[in-house]
Design a protein around this motif. Sequence first.
Motif, PDB file in Angstrom:
ATOM      1  N   ALA A 254      23.516-103.019 -34.108  1.00 11.78           N
ATOM      2  CA  ALA A 254      23.982-103.666 -35.581  1.00 11.78           C
ATOM      3  C   ALA A 254      22.945-104.044 -36.651  1.00 11.78           C
ATOM      4  O   ALA A 254      22.902-103.761 -37.825  1.00 11.78           O
ATOM      5  CB  ALA A 254      24.703-104.937 -35.287  1.00 11.78           C
ATOM      6  N   VAL A 255      21.592-104.452 -36.273  1.00 15.41           N
ATOM      7  CA  VAL A 255      20.458-104.880 -36.916  1.00 15.41           C
ATOM      8  C   VAL A 255      20.139-103.628 -37.770  1.00 15.41           C
ATOM      9  O   VAL A 255      19.471-103.813 -38.898  1.00 15.41           O
ATOM     10  CB  VAL A 255      19.487-105.781 -36.510  1.00 15.41           C
ATOM     11  CG1 VAL A 255      18.771-104.604 -35.461  1.00 15.41           C
ATOM     12  CG2 VAL A 255      18.443-106.456 -37.194  1.00 15.41           C
ATOM     13  N   ILE A 256      20.368-102.606 -37.298  1.00 13.30           N
ATOM     14  CA  ILE A 256      19.695-101.097 -38.147  1.00 13.30           C
ATOM     15  C   ILE A 256      20.726-100.621 -38.647  1.00 13.30           C
ATOM     16  O   ILE A 256      20.442 -99.451 -39.380  1.00 13.30           O
ATOM     17  CB  ILE A 256      18.685-100.514 -37.283  1.00 13.30           C
ATOM     18  CG1 ILE A 256      19.724 -99.862 -35.933  1.00 13.30           C
ATOM     19  CG2 ILE A 256      17.673-101.140 -36.498  1.00 13.30           C
ATOM     20  CD1 ILE A 256      18.919 -98.937 -35.204  1.00 13.30           C
ATOM     21  N   GLU A 257      22.173-100.958 -38.392  1.00 11.06           N
ATOM     22  CA  GLU A 257      23.201-100.018 -38.929  1.00 11.06           C
ATOM     23  C   GLU A 257      23.320-100.275 -40.471  1.00 11.06           C
ATOM     24  O   GLU A 257      23.159-101.364 -40.970  1.00 11.06           O
ATOM     25  CB  GLU A 257      24.484-100.659 -38.145  1.00 11.06           C
ATOM     26  CG  GLU A 257      25.796 -99.697 -38.661  1.00 11.06           C
ATOM     27  CD  GLU A 257      25.630 -98.183 -38.632  1.00 11.06           C
ATOM     28  OE1 GLU A 257      25.667 -97.616 -39.708  1.00 11.06           O
ATOM     29  OE2 GLU A 257      25.203 -97.748 -37.579  1.00 11.06           O
ATOM     30  N   ASN A 258      23.636 -99.357 -41.174  1.00 10.15           N
ATOM     31  CA  ASN A 258      23.664 -99.365 -42.689  1.00 10.15           C
ATOM     32  C   ASN A 258      25.179 -99.520 -43.079  1.00 10.15           C
ATOM     33  O   ASN A 258      25.403-100.093 -44.045  1.00 10.15           O
ATOM     34  CB  ASN A 258      23.351 -97.998 -43.231  1.00 10.15           C
ATOM     35  CG  ASN A 258      23.232 -97.780 -44.797  1.00 10.15           C
ATOM     36  OD1 ASN A 258      22.988 -99.175 -45.236  1.00 10.15           O
ATOM     37  ND2 ASN A 258      23.556 -97.162 -45.393  1.00 10.15           N
ATOM     38  N   ASP A 259      26.190 -98.971 -42.365  1.00 10.47           N
ATOM     39  CA  ASP A 259      27.537 -99.082 -42.523  1.00 10.47           C
ATOM     40  C   ASP A 259      27.984-100.617 -42.278  1.00 10.47           C
ATOM     41  O   ASP A 259      28.029-100.855 -41.086  1.00 10.47           O
ATOM     42  CB  ASP A 259      28.589 -98.048 -41.990  1.00 10.47           C
ATOM     43  CG  ASP A 259      29.896 -98.071 -42.370  1.00 10.47           C
ATOM     44  OD1 ASP A 259      30.388 -99.235 -42.366  1.00 10.47           O
ATOM     45  OD2 ASP A 259      30.541 -96.848 -42.626  1.00 10.47           O
ATOM     46  N   THR A 315      34.552-100.646 -54.475  1.00 17.56           N
ATOM     47  CA  THR A 315      33.336 -99.860 -54.956  1.00 17.56           C
ATOM     48  C   THR A 315      33.302 -98.394 -54.248  1.00 17.56           C
ATOM     49  O   THR A 315      32.577 -97.726 -54.609  1.00 17.56           O
ATOM     50  CB  THR A 315      32.333-100.737 -54.320  1.00 17.56           C
ATOM     51  OG1 THR A 315      32.168-100.670 -53.162  1.00 17.56           O
ATOM     52  CG2 THR A 315      32.268-101.865 -55.214  1.00 17.56           C
ATOM     53  N   GLY A 316      34.142 -98.266 -53.384  1.00 14.99           N
ATOM     54  CA  GLY A 316      34.216 -96.912 -52.650  1.00 14.99           C
ATOM     55  C   GLY A 316      33.309 -96.881 -51.553  1.00 14.99           C
ATOM     56  O   GLY A 316      33.043 -95.790 -51.353  1.00 14.99           O
ATOM     57  N   THR A 317      32.541 -98.147 -51.438  1.00 15.73           N
ATOM     58  CA  THR A 317      31.320 -97.771 -50.315  1.00 15.73           C
ATOM     59  C   THR A 317      31.441 -99.311 -49.479  1.00 15.73           C
ATOM     60  O   THR A 317      31.587-100.203 -50.224  1.00 15.73           O
ATOM     61  CB  THR A 317      30.061 -97.277 -50.679  1.00 15.73           C
ATOM     62  OG1 THR A 317      29.341 -97.177 -49.682  1.00 15.73           O
ATOM     63  CG2 THR A 317      29.557 -98.353 -51.673  1.00 15.73           C
ATOM     64  N   VAL A 318      30.853 -98.973 -48.217  1.00 18.35           N
ATOM     65  CA  VAL A 318      30.572-100.336 -47.606  1.00 18.35           C
ATOM     66  C   VAL A 318      28.890-100.252 -47.072  1.00 18.35           C
ATOM     67  O   VAL A 318      28.775-100.738 -46.132  1.00 18.35           O
ATOM     68  CB  VAL A 318      31.404-100.791 -46.351  1.00 18.35           C
ATOM     69  CG1 VAL A 318      32.826-101.586 -47.066  1.00 18.35           C
ATOM     70  CG2 VAL A 318      31.922 -99.463 -45.517  1.00 18.35           C
ATOM     71  N   GLU A 322      24.094 -99.379 -50.610  1.00 19.73           N
ATOM     72  CA  GLU A 322      24.424 -99.146 -51.901  1.00 19.73           C
ATOM     73  C   GLU A 322      25.262-100.249 -52.526  1.00 19.73           C
ATOM     74  O   GLU A 322      25.961-100.220 -53.689  1.00 19.73           O
ATOM     75  CB  GLU A 322      25.479 -98.063 -51.731  1.00 19.73           C
ATOM     76  CG  GLU A 322      25.075 -96.688 -51.163  1.00 19.73           C
ATOM     77  CD  GLU A 322      26.040 -95.523 -50.641  1.00 19.73           C
ATOM     78  OE1 GLU A 322      27.371 -95.789 -51.191  1.00 19.73           O
ATOM     79  OE2 GLU A 322      25.545 -94.587 -50.251  1.00 19.73           O
ATOM     80  N   LEU A 323      24.900-101.482 -51.890  1.00 17.34           N
ATOM     81  CA  LEU A 323      25.881-102.550 -52.460  1.00 17.34           C
ATOM     82  C   LEU A 323      24.686-103.754 -52.515  1.00 17.34           C
ATOM     83  O   LEU A 323      23.603-103.535 -52.577  1.00 17.34           O
ATOM     84  CB  LEU A 323      26.546-103.231 -51.223  1.00 17.34           C
ATOM     85  CG  LEU A 323      27.826-102.303 -50.702  1.00 17.34           C
ATOM     86  CD1 LEU A 323      28.630-102.862 -49.664  1.00 17.34           C
ATOM     87  CD2 LEU A 323      28.927-102.138 -52.139  1.00 17.34           C
ATOM     88  N   GLY A 324      25.349-104.880 -53.272  1.00 12.88           N
ATOM     89  CA  GLY A 324      24.527-105.916 -53.917  1.00 12.88           C
ATOM     90  C   GLY A 324      24.981-106.466 -54.989  1.00 12.88           C
ATOM     91  O   GLY A 324      25.277-105.725 -55.981  1.00 12.88           O
ATOM     92  N   GLY A 325      24.939-107.898 -55.301  1.00 11.69           N
ATOM     93  CA  GLY A 325      25.120-108.162 -56.447  1.00 11.69           C
ATOM     94  C   GLY A 325      26.409-108.512 -56.783  1.00 11.69           C
ATOM     95  O   GLY A 325      26.853-108.802 -58.086  1.00 11.69           O
ATOM     96  N   ALA A 394      26.252-107.228 -48.988  1.00  7.49           N
ATOM     97  CA  ALA A 394      27.122-106.977 -49.762  1.00  7.49           C
ATOM     98  C   ALA A 394      27.401-107.729 -51.080  1.00  7.49           C
ATOM     99  O   ALA A 394      27.738-107.199 -52.085  1.00  7.49           O
ATOM    100  CB  ALA A 394      28.487-107.154 -48.973  1.00  7.49           C
ATOM    101  N   PHE A 395      26.881-108.881 -51.191  1.00 10.34           N
ATOM    102  CA  PHE A 395      27.199-109.758 -52.389  1.00 10.34           C
ATOM    103  C   PHE A 395      26.066-110.178 -53.004  1.00 10.34           C
ATOM    104  O   PHE A 395      25.945-110.275 -54.334  1.00 10.34           O
ATOM    105  CB  PHE A 395      28.221-110.790 -52.028  1.00 10.34           C
ATOM    106  CG  PHE A 395      29.460-110.394 -51.511  1.00 10.34           C
ATOM    107  CD1 PHE A 395      30.418-110.105 -52.213  1.00 10.34           C
ATOM    108  CD2 PHE A 395      29.878-110.431 -50.028  1.00 10.34           C
ATOM    109  CE1 PHE A 395      31.662-109.653 -51.696  1.00 10.34           C
ATOM    110  CE2 PHE A 395      30.887-110.066 -49.679  1.00 10.34           C
ATOM    111  CZ  PHE A 395      32.020-109.722 -50.562  1.00 10.34           C
ATOM    112  N   PHE A 396      25.085-110.617 -52.395  1.00 13.65           N
ATOM    113  CA  PHE A 396      23.609-111.078 -53.095  1.00 13.65           C
ATOM    114  C   PHE A 396      22.611-110.508 -53.202  1.00 13.65           C
ATOM    115  O   PHE A 396      21.777-110.677 -53.961  1.00 13.65           O
ATOM    116  CB  PHE A 396      23.463-112.531 -52.146  1.00 13.65           C
ATOM    117  CG  PHE A 396      24.569-113.327 -52.026  1.00 13.65           C
ATOM    118  CD1 PHE A 396      25.367-113.952 -53.341  1.00 13.65           C
ATOM    119  CD2 PHE A 396      25.329-113.399 -50.656  1.00 13.65           C
ATOM    120  CE1 PHE A 396      26.420-115.003 -53.055  1.00 13.65           C
ATOM    121  CE2 PHE A 396      26.737-114.111 -50.693  1.00 13.65           C
ATOM    122  CZ  PHE A 396      26.832-114.899 -52.014  1.00 13.65           C
TER     123      PHE A 396
END
Length: 561
Positions: A254-259, A315-318, A322-325, A394-396
């Motif tokens: 899990a620590v290297i997983e992007n999804d 957003t169409g992605t997890v 591609e996430l943040g903020g 995801a958020f920060f």
Amino acid sequence: MTSSPAVLLILGAFLVPLLRGWPRRALMAALPVAGLVVLWLLPEGAGATYEFLGLELNPVRVDALSRVFATGFLVAALLAAIYAMHLRDTLQQTVILVYAATAVGGALAGDLLTLFVFWELAGLSSTFLIWAGRTERSHRAAMRYLVAQVISGLLMLAGIVWRVHAGAGIEFSYLGLAGPGGMLILVAVGIKCAFPLLHVWLTDTYPEATVVGAVALSVFTTKLAVYTLARGFPGVEPLVWIGTIMAVFPVFYAVIENDLRRVLAYSIINQLGFMVVGVGIGGPLGINGASAHAVADMVFKGLLMMSMGAVLMRTGTVKASELGGLYKSMPQTAVLCVVGAASISAVPLFSGFATKSLILEAVGQEHRAVIWLLLLFAAAGVLQYTGIRVPYFAFFAHDRGHRVAEPPVNMRVAMALAALLCVGIGVVPGLLYDILPHAMDYQPYTTSHVVHQLQLLLFAALAFVVLIRSGLHPPELRSVNLDADVVYRRTLPAAWQALTRTTSRLGHQLGAPLRRHAGRLWVTASGPLRPSGRIATPWSTHLMVWWAALLLGVLCLLVLL
């Protein structure tokens, strides 16, 4: 059987497509609530029994163990139903209620045949939540998921048949490994419980489900498997080590997983590992810990899946890369996600702290120091890759510029209710402790326990900050990490392609010489049969007499022998 809340949910679910607007939404919320009322009005003990092919069926059996799991399933069904109210896809709304009903029915089953029926219905109904994605990826994932569920069902059926043939009956009670069919049933349960090497169907398919489907999938199948273990295999020693491995190995993937939904899929296995250890330890505290943590996990894992589903919807992605903020435009979802993250990380005053500590206490009372230390490592790991990493990326983290709206109101209501339950169980754990299978006098909020847990969380959080600030944390890469599914995704297809290429090459290289040699052999073998051959030419009378005498002599010799 008619008084079972499972039947109520199934019958009511088929009315959902016939309604529109508020009546449909009201029915979706009312069915799980009505199921809870029916469940708690049922008296403890076996219900009506029925004869079938000489076997005694007991479709509804209520005791403390079945009631606590069925309660968790119905609460999760209510949250999932509210979360799905905005959909216009009645297929998903109907299937969620049917799927929840199969888990409730399995938890109340008093015989193995009834359990098998609900076991198979759970696999079949949940497949539609992956198919509902209506993409090529979701279709392929659904087929792989269905294969795993069918194999599990066939193994369970084989174990049941073995027990019946051996005269052990079909009562759903302690099965053990020594009993007839016990090993087959354990492997069947192990598939749905995501035992090591049998787990890849979960991490492969759950991230391909729909936004709503992933929430339901994270609750029912695996927790029904935990219930089956608690009922049929309590105190079975191998489960202690199996559960420990389940708790530890997802940390490294899990620590290297992007999804991020796949990260949560790995965290499902991690939390299942704690439950399996509790079942393996057995005894009142072990079974209570497994049961309590299963119920708490239904809520906080559902909350995390709901928050990531909201992100995916907007957003169409997890993908972490591609996430943040998103806290700027989805602050409510961010706060609710943090509550779920705190719960799964066992932060004091949240549900995971009150339930996971039961399992660790049971392990400690058995003086299993190695198991206890490994579970402590797994607990710190889940804070790293789920408790911090999921909400952070995801958020920060690094703002990617997504400016979107909060999810629909019904989705936020479902998340808020789940968050309230997480906090309620954490602050007043007696709400859950009082309905556990065994009476106990356990207080999680002792000074030493709280201090030790805060120290663990503090050092795990500090390690995450150091890794991020130093650049040593694995980067978020747009990649697919293969697990044991490399066998059927890469190894088997590659082996098949190599075999077909080799066969084709050999065919080209050896085909012409073999055809030439076969032609020559045929010419030689068929020569005497041709019109000009030896057999076709006229034979003299005296030669025919000699042949007749020779054959007659051989025949007489064979008769004498």
